[in-house]
Design a protein around this motif. Sequence first.
Motif, PDB file in Angstrom:
ATOM      1  N   ALA A 156     -12.636 -24.193  18.612  1.00 53.04           N
ATOM      2  CA  ALA A 156     -12.138 -23.299  17.566  1.00 53.04           C
ATOM      3  C   ALA A 156     -13.262 -22.440  16.986  1.00 53.04           C
ATOM      4  O   ALA A 156     -13.016 -21.314  16.529  1.00 53.04           O
ATOM      5  CB  ALA A 156     -11.478 -24.116  16.454  1.00 53.04           C
ATOM      6  N   GLN A 157     -14.492 -22.971  17.063  1.00 53.81           N
ATOM      7  CA  GLN A 157     -15.644 -22.219  16.557  1.00 53.81           C
ATOM      8  C   GLN A 157     -16.252 -21.305  17.620  1.00 53.81           C
ATOM      9  O   GLN A 157     -17.200 -20.561  17.346  1.00 53.81           O
ATOM     10  CB  GLN A 157     -16.722 -23.189  16.053  1.00 53.81           C
ATOM     11  N   GLY A 158     -15.741 -21.377  18.841  1.00 54.82           N
ATOM     12  CA  GLY A 158     -16.242 -20.534  19.915  1.00 54.82           C
ATOM     13  C   GLY A 158     -17.383 -21.142  20.708  1.00 54.82           C
ATOM     14  O   GLY A 158     -17.982 -20.477  21.562  1.00 54.82           O
ATOM     15  N   ALA A 159     -17.715 -22.407  20.447  1.00 50.98           N
ATOM     16  CA  ALA A 159     -18.773 -23.082  21.193  1.00 50.98           C
ATOM     17  C   ALA A 159     -18.261 -23.488  22.569  1.00 50.98           C
ATOM     18  O   ALA A 159     -17.058 -23.729  22.754  1.00 50.98           O
ATOM     19  CB  ALA A 159     -19.255 -24.317  20.434  1.00 50.98           C
ATOM     20  N   TYR A 160     -19.163 -23.557  23.541  1.00 53.26           N
ATOM     21  CA  TYR A 160     -18.795 -23.996  24.888  1.00 53.26           C
ATOM     22  C   TYR A 160     -18.717 -25.517  24.884  1.00 53.26           C
ATOM     23  O   TYR A 160     -19.612 -26.196  24.352  1.00 53.26           O
ATOM     24  CB  TYR A 160     -19.826 -23.526  25.904  1.00 53.26           C
ATOM     25  N   THR A 161     -17.666 -26.066  25.469  1.00 52.76           N
ATOM     26  CA  THR A 161     -17.463 -27.517  25.429  1.00 52.76           C
ATOM     27  C   THR A 161     -17.398 -28.125  26.830  1.00 52.76           C
ATOM     28  O   THR A 161     -16.809 -27.556  27.747  1.00 52.76           O
ATOM     29  CB  THR A 161     -16.171 -27.872  24.682  1.00 52.76           C
ATOM     30  N   ALA A 162     -18.012 -29.295  26.953  1.00 54.19           N
ATOM     31  CA  ALA A 162     -17.975 -30.043  28.213  1.00 54.19           C
ATOM     32  C   ALA A 162     -17.616 -31.493  27.904  1.00 54.19           C
ATOM     33  O   ALA A 162     -18.003 -32.030  26.865  1.00 54.19           O
ATOM     34  CB  ALA A 162     -19.328 -29.985  28.919  1.00 54.19           C
ATOM     35  N   ALA A 163     -16.885 -32.112  28.811  1.00 54.97           N
ATOM     36  CA  ALA A 163     -16.521 -33.521  28.664  1.00 54.97           C
ATOM     37  C   ALA A 163     -17.126 -34.305  29.824  1.00 54.97           C
ATOM     38  O   ALA A 163     -16.890 -33.983  30.984  1.00 54.97           O
ATOM     39  CB  ALA A 163     -15.002 -33.679  28.662  1.00 54.97           C
ATOM     40  N   LEU A 175      -8.790 -30.845  27.563  1.00 56.20           N
ATOM     41  CA  LEU A 175      -9.141 -30.162  26.315  1.00 56.20           C
ATOM     42  C   LEU A 175     -10.415 -29.328  26.425  1.00 56.20           C
ATOM     43  O   LEU A 175     -10.498 -28.234  25.865  1.00 56.20           O
ATOM     44  CB  LEU A 175      -9.304 -31.208  25.209  1.00 56.20           C
ATOM     45  N   ALA A 176     -11.420 -29.826  27.150  1.00 61.59           N
ATOM     46  CA  ALA A 176     -12.730 -29.164  27.208  1.00 61.59           C
ATOM     47  C   ALA A 176     -12.724 -27.956  28.141  1.00 61.59           C
ATOM     48  O   ALA A 176     -11.859 -27.828  29.012  1.00 61.59           O
ATOM     49  CB  ALA A 176     -13.790 -30.159  27.664  1.00 61.59           C
ATOM     50  N   ASP A 177     -13.721 -27.075  27.969  1.00 57.11           N
ATOM     51  CA  ASP A 177     -13.866 -25.924  28.854  1.00 57.11           C
ATOM     52  C   ASP A 177     -14.194 -26.354  30.273  1.00 57.11           C
ATOM     53  O   ASP A 177     -13.779 -25.719  31.238  1.00 57.11           O
ATOM     54  CB  ASP A 177     -14.977 -25.004  28.327  1.00 57.11           C
ATOM     55  N   ILE A 178     -14.956 -27.411  30.397  1.00 56.89           N
ATOM     56  CA  ILE A 178     -15.314 -27.945  31.711  1.00 56.89           C
ATOM     57  C   ILE A 178     -15.423 -29.456  31.605  1.00 56.89           C
ATOM     58  O   ILE A 178     -15.765 -29.989  30.538  1.00 56.89           O
ATOM     59  CB  ILE A 178     -16.655 -27.345  32.224  1.00 56.89           C
ATOM     60  N   CYS A 179     -15.104 -30.145  32.686  1.00 55.88           N
ATOM     61  CA  CYS A 179     -15.173 -31.599  32.689  1.00 55.88           C
ATOM     62  C   CYS A 179     -16.075 -32.090  33.823  1.00 55.88           C
ATOM     63  O   CYS A 179     -16.092 -31.502  34.909  1.00 55.88           O
ATOM     64  CB  CYS A 179     -13.781 -32.212  32.838  1.00 55.88           C
ATOM     65  N   ILE A 180     -16.831 -33.135  33.530  1.00 52.36           N
ATOM     66  CA  ILE A 180     -17.657 -33.802  34.537  1.00 52.36           C
ATOM     67  C   ILE A 180     -17.097 -35.217  34.695  1.00 52.36           C
ATOM     68  O   ILE A 180     -17.514 -36.151  34.003  1.00 52.36           O
ATOM     69  CB  ILE A 180     -19.137 -33.860  34.113  1.00 52.36           C
TER      70      ILE A 180
END
Length: 301
Positions: A156-163, A175-180
């Motif tokens: 929501a804050q525009g940060a890049y997210t990874a799980a 949910l995340a932009d990218i998943c590992i």
Amino acid sequence: MDLTKLATEKRNLDTLNIDELSTAEVVKKIHEADLGVASCITPVLNEISNVAEKVVKAFESGGRLIYIGAGTSGRLGVLDASECPPTYGTDPDMVIGLIAGGEYALQHAIEGAEDNLELGKSDLQKINLTDKDVVVAVAASGRTPYCMGAIDYAKAQGAYTAALVCAEDSPMQKLADICIPVITGPEVVTGSTRMKAGTAQKLVLNMISTTSMIKWGKVYSNLMVDVQPTNEKLRQRAKNIIIEAAGVSEKEAEQALLEQEGNTKAAIFQLITGVQADKARKHLNQHNGKLKEAIRMFTQK
């Protein structure tokens, strides 16, 4: 929550009688299980590379790498973050590790902290998360509410997210932009994800932070040239690095390190280029501290 469907919660058919084995046999079983952990990471190397590239871009724009997790996963993130300043000379706020329950949770179980969606959000708010940051949420199950709340707020804050997870088709993956997803399978002791899953997470976190630091210019050849010589061992390591990089004697390395007030990278630049001590840092700063680039540009003049 149906844990029976998670690979990390299934029973390991190879260790059903582990409580009846000799000590040596138990150790062997654990070792045999651990041998396969690294290969579980092979399928997600591209994803790890993508995250590392995002982290480098974040650093270039003044952003940060933020690990967030609960329990073992949170502790591993805090560990990786805490090792960056002494190893690479980074500001302590450049790589941050957050754990559900705060510092007390590093040594004690904080009941209910990982189940709190709002806590993940509020912990990111406390460090003033921005759209320049990269948030890596770590959870073996891939469904920890604390992490999901953090990912949701970060996006929501525009940060890049990874799980970083050890489960397939998990809520965090969606949910995340990218998943590992590192699928390590059933543990030697059922559900003890501090074992194979934790080992895999540690390996991946090492890859993300180390790769990011290399690309950020914190490594010259394979030498940690931003090491902080804060004790006798590290002072000797710094001298050895200077000797290796500049091809000088120990005495020359020691003198240059003294003139540069413990700045290993500046000492190397000074010795290789022959510039005066007070100009070495200036040249490095002009190239954002990237030693190899600074040397190449200086010698091409």
